[in-house]
Design a protein around this motif. Structure first.
Motif, mmCIF file in Angstrom:
data_model
loop_
_atom_site.group_PDB
_atom_site.id
_atom_site.type_symbol
_atom_site.label_atom_id
_atom_site.label_comp_id
_atom_site.label_asym_id
_atom_site.label_seq_id
_atom_site.Cartn_x
_atom_site.Cartn_y
_atom_site.Cartn_z
ATOM 1 N N PHE A 165 -15.277 -0.881 -32.810
ATOM 2 C CA PHE A 165 -16.704 -0.724 -33.072
ATOM 3 C C PHE A 165 -17.471 -0.620 -31.763
ATOM 4 N N LYS A 166 -18.736 -0.268 -31.894
ATOM 5 C CA LYS A 166 -19.629 -0.331 -30.736
ATOM 6 C C LYS A 166 -20.997 -0.808 -31.193
ATOM 7 N N LEU A 167 -21.652 -1.495 -30.286
ATOM 8 C CA LEU A 167 -23.018 -1.970 -30.493
ATOM 9 C C LEU A 167 -23.909 -1.181 -29.560
ATOM 10 N N THR A 168 -25.000 -0.662 -30.088
ATOM 11 C CA THR A 168 -25.930 0.107 -29.275
ATOM 12 C C THR A 168 -27.248 -0.650 -29.210
ATOM 13 N N LYS A 169 -27.692 -0.908 -27.997
ATOM 14 C CA LYS A 169 -28.914 -1.677 -27.794
ATOM 15 C C LYS A 169 -30.133 -0.806 -28.054
ATOM 16 N N THR A 170 -31.084 -1.339 -28.798
ATOM 17 C CA THR A 170 -32.334 -0.634 -29.071
ATOM 18 C C THR A 170 -33.417 -1.193 -28.144
#
Length: 176
Positions: A77-82
């Motif tokens: 998975f990946k987490l993308t910072k907003t």
């Protein structure tokens, strides 16, 4: 340690997600779901793929014999910072299903081995590494942090087909 993650133990605990009760967003593997933070903000979560491992992957674990009849599956998975990303939530987690049966999550903690006085070697489960809490917090808007979570299937469990991102009893996003 329970399946629901101990606070601060796994870097996955950095996830900052929450949302409305119910089924949440439904997306395909490789697509990003944007979910609300526990208190504020949002984060993008993408389940890239679920990869089947082999039982041999688990042979280096302490007490490896207790995993003899298990097959590991790796959720990449990946987490993308907003812009308003929130990194204080430790209550969200992945759940993996083979259609009906839920797989068991395996938390693999690094270990320290003494190799001489006073040297230590850190051993990690190289096959699947958690997302870095530090890297996520330091990420600029739009940047992503990759991670992996390990789930175990027994002989009666089929191939995983569904991954959910949940907080407590709420499903925030589902990948199929």
């Amino acid at each position: 340690m329970n399946r629901r993650r101990a606070v601060g133990v796994a870097a996955i605990g950095l996830f900052v997600l929450t949302g409305c009760s119910g089924s949440g967003q439904s997306v395909k593997f490789g697509e990003m779901a944007t979910v609300k933070g526990e208190r504020a903000g949002t984060v993008g979560v993408t389940v890239i793929q679920v990869e089947k491992g082999s039982n041999a992957d688990l042979s280096g674990l302490k007490d490896a014999s207790k995993y003899a009849d298990k097959t590991p599956y790796y959720v990449h998975f990946k987490l993308t910072k907003t812009a308003e990303g929130n990194d204080d939530d430790t209550s969200s987690q992945f759940e993996v299903y083979d259609g009906q049966k839920q797989l068991t999550q395996l938390l693999v903690l690094p270990s320290l081995d003494a190799i001489g006085d006073p040297s230590l070697v850190t051993r990690r489960f190289e096959r699947c590494k958690d997302a870095s809490d530090t890297a996520y917090k330091a990420a600029a808007e739009g940047q992503s942090v990759d991670g992996c979570a390990v789930f175990l299937a027994d002989k009666e469990t089929g191939t995983p087909s569904t991954v959910k991102w949940t907080r407590r009893s709420d499903t925030l996003a589902t990948w199929k």
